[in-house]
Write an enzyme that holds these catalytic residues in place. Sequence first.
Site, short mmCIF file in Angstrom:
data_model
loop_
_atom_site.label_atom_id
_atom_site.label_comp_id
_atom_site.label_asym_id
_atom_site.label_seq_id
_atom_site.Cartn_x
_atom_site.Cartn_y
_atom_site.Cartn_z
N ILE A 487 30.76 6.69 29.85
CA ILE A 487 30.24 7.91 30.47
C ILE A 487 28.72 7.81 30.65
O ILE A 487 28.02 8.82 30.67
CB ILE A 487 30.61 9.16 29.65
CG1 ILE A 487 30.22 9.01 28.18
CG2 ILE A 487 32.10 9.46 29.78
CD1 ILE A 487 30.46 10.26 27.34
N GLY A 488 28.25 6.58 30.77
CA GLY A 488 26.84 6.37 30.99
C GLY A 488 26.10 5.82 29.78
O GLY A 488 24.96 5.39 29.88
N GLN A 489 26.75 5.83 28.62
CA GLN A 489 26.08 5.44 27.39
C GLN A 489 26.05 3.93 27.17
O GLN A 489 25.35 3.44 26.30
CB GLN A 489 26.72 6.15 26.19
CG GLN A 489 28.01 5.53 25.64
CD GLN A 489 29.24 5.84 26.42
OE1 GLN A 489 29.26 5.77 27.65
NE2 GLN A 489 30.32 6.19 25.73
N GLY A 490 26.87 3.17 27.93
CA GLY A 490 26.85 1.72 27.82
C GLY A 490 27.88 1.14 26.89
O GLY A 490 27.72 0.02 26.39
N ALA A 528 31.32 12.81 19.82
CA ALA A 528 30.85 12.79 18.43
C ALA A 528 29.94 11.61 18.11
O ALA A 528 29.68 11.35 16.94
CB ALA A 528 32.03 12.81 17.45
N SER A 529 29.48 10.88 19.11
CA SER A 529 28.59 9.74 18.88
C SER A 529 29.20 8.76 17.88
O SER A 529 28.49 8.15 17.07
CB SER A 529 27.22 10.21 18.38
OG SER A 529 26.63 11.10 19.29
N ALA A 735 25.87 -0.94 12.57
CA ALA A 735 25.53 0.04 13.60
C ALA A 735 26.16 1.40 13.32
O ALA A 735 27.23 1.51 12.73
CB ALA A 735 25.99 -0.46 14.97
N GLY A 739 24.19 8.59 20.39
CA GLY A 739 24.30 9.13 21.75
C GLY A 739 23.83 10.56 21.93
O GLY A 739 23.17 10.89 22.90
N GLU A 740 24.19 11.44 21.00
CA GLU A 740 23.84 12.85 21.14
C GLU A 740 22.48 13.18 20.56
O GLU A 740 21.84 14.16 20.94
CB GLU A 740 24.89 13.71 20.43
CG GLU A 740 26.28 13.62 21.02
CD GLU A 740 27.30 14.28 20.11
OE1 GLU A 740 27.60 15.46 20.33
OE2 GLU A 740 27.77 13.61 19.18
#
Length: 787
Positions: A487-490, A528-529, A735, A739-740
């Site tokens: 959704i654009g986050q990669g 929820a990242s 990691a 994202g949020e």
Amino acid sequence: MSDYRFIGAPVERLEGREKVSGAAQFVDDVEFGPNVHYAWVVESPHAHALIRGIDTSHAQGMPGVVAVFTGKDFAGLHFGLYMKDRFVLAADRVRFVGEQVAVVVARSPAAAQAAAAAVWVDYEPLPAVFDQMEALKDDGVRVHPELGNYEHVPWFFPKAGTNIAHWRKIRRGDAAQGFADADVVVDGVFTVPRYAHCAIEPHGAVALFDQSGRLTVWTASQSPHTQRNLFAETLAPLGLTHHDVRVITPYVGGGFGGKAGVTMEILAATLATKLRGKPVKLCWSREQEFYNTYQRLGLRSELRMGVKRDGAITALSHTLYWDAGAYVEYGANVVNAVGLSATGPYRIPHVVIDSLCIYTNLPPGGPYRGFGYSEFLFGLESMVDKASHAIGMDPVAFRRHNAIREGDVLAYGASMNPNGLLEAIDRVAEEIKWGEKEPPSSSTALVGKGFSLLWKAPAMPPNASSTAFLKFNEDGSINILISAMEIGQGVLTAMAQIAAEVLTVPPHKIRVETPDTDRNPYEWQTVASHITWSTGNAVRRAALDAREQIFAVAERALHIPQESLYLEDETLKCRTRPDFCLALRSFVISGIQTEDGTYRGGPIVGRGMFMPEYASAVSDPETGQGGHPNVHYTVGAAALTLEVDRQTGKMRVRKVVEALDAGKAINPRMVKAQIEGGLVQGLATVLYEDMRFDEHGRLANPNFTDYKIPTAMDIPDEIVPIIVEVPQPDGPFGARGIGEHPMLPAAPMVANALEDALGVRLTSMPLTAEKVALAVMEKEARHGQTA
């Protein structure tokens, strides 16, 4: 960690060329031929009303119309992710302006829209409630009289006979004693309005119920497997099972939470079951995207904070009243998540938190990037500044003194995960030159600085899981099948990097497929990242599984001990035989030939699964103690330098700095891009965006003319992203998701900077130039009266 080849590298996005060239396909691009049918909904003009009758006769006779359906055609079909309180079509009652009461299916969009306008609905208007505080009154309107009958997850606590759909309580320590021990007690009330997601791509869905009884739905979704599950549950009365439902999701043009769960997609799916063999397409207009999908919940928060003169926070009382709208089947989990975490990233021994999810007659609230944390941090971080000023302590020093550390007890009783919060505070303070005054650019301007901490945990059920399949091709390239959404986050690139690190195949030779629930393995949702952490673990395990198969077949075929084997540059090598080198492409499909001419092995296919088996939502409903509802927190700090004109209130962000603890940045370039984009989105909600409803509950600005979002002219002069890396013990290569998080501190940063510059405290978002100018005028008037 410095030995990594692909982890931590700024790898180019796998899908980048596909998108910038226009080759990427979205739902509206998928071709279904001349037999496609188009749907258009009939929407309620009332915020609350009974439906006395619907006349579709005129619409049914119009050119191109195939069918018209009402709630009676779908009687009993209700749905919901966490609480089943929503209906495919309203049958007896409407609860917000824009709720769908009928739908026309026609051979063209124009015909469907024209016929929808011809459907006549007889409404009996009812009193409506648009404010959550009004909705709490004993004698007020009841939006859902049937609340006590709704199915819901066991960690929700609705109050039948009221408008309280869920009440999350946290009690830790002795709050009364904590406030009694405080040298200073400060309090405040803060309000946050609703916001729209503003994704470039509106919602869309195409559904086909074929002659075999198979339902396939193409959706613009963050949640293909969750959608399949909800479609199957909702349509079970029609005889469908999970085996009969398939969801295919191509690229998605932005989500921000708005395309999580199920909203309008259920309507396309249900319509298709009535029109066997005919593809039914339903796409929202930009206006519908504003008022007929999830909106960010509105909030009123009331806070009290007790502090000692030495800077220690002794107690916190935080009550959050959420305007969740007409249906809370997803939004109630926002309320739940915040209730667990409303202390912010601070050590506080005595805590009282009440987070109330309240029905109103506004459009349904739901997930939005940040999942409620942006909203509560506005009040909390404003109060942190207020408390520090009350005891004469520097705000950054106050935050550092109280910042949560690894092993500290959280509000619900679990322990805090390893984190780099102190490092983030120090690096942001240094970069923003905290404590140094900066000159304004004009005689009417002043400059202030604002600081904020942030944290967020993945808000997910305790059994949310991720899976991955990995298969080699004849040339040694790889296909990875997951159901996490790009959704654009990669995510496609990050997953390729994780597999590449294990298998030594470079990311550009790895293709990560978008979801098809028939072929791609299970993923809860892309929300929820948690995807980098959870799906990343699944992909890493799939790659390790494939690697172990490679080692095993080499041992069987070549009699080389597995413990001596390793992978390097797409080849299999041996530590005890420096001359041994076998290209992966030579055997990952065809196997390895032995001396007698037979083969060992065959196609290498890896699989991986991840579920956090230590998570639990079981706790005391009155105290919140006893469970482990959050798997971990991602933390950070941020600050900005703000120039404001004291006459006009106009503001300019001269510099903004944010440091996030990513655990390990799989792709630092993408992490920094997330920080930059998230900060701009967060500042937009602070300075520009504002949903306006009239006295009848109708949204007055459902368009980009009247609903302001920033342009390239409005972004900060300088954005400095900082990556902190304190590994997450159970994360892939350490990691965790970010994202949020970038947008979370925007509101308190601006509010705190305004107070630093002007000496005024704004407590109601958005923080517009008009509000600033009026606040300055009121302050000057008070000072004039005093003088």
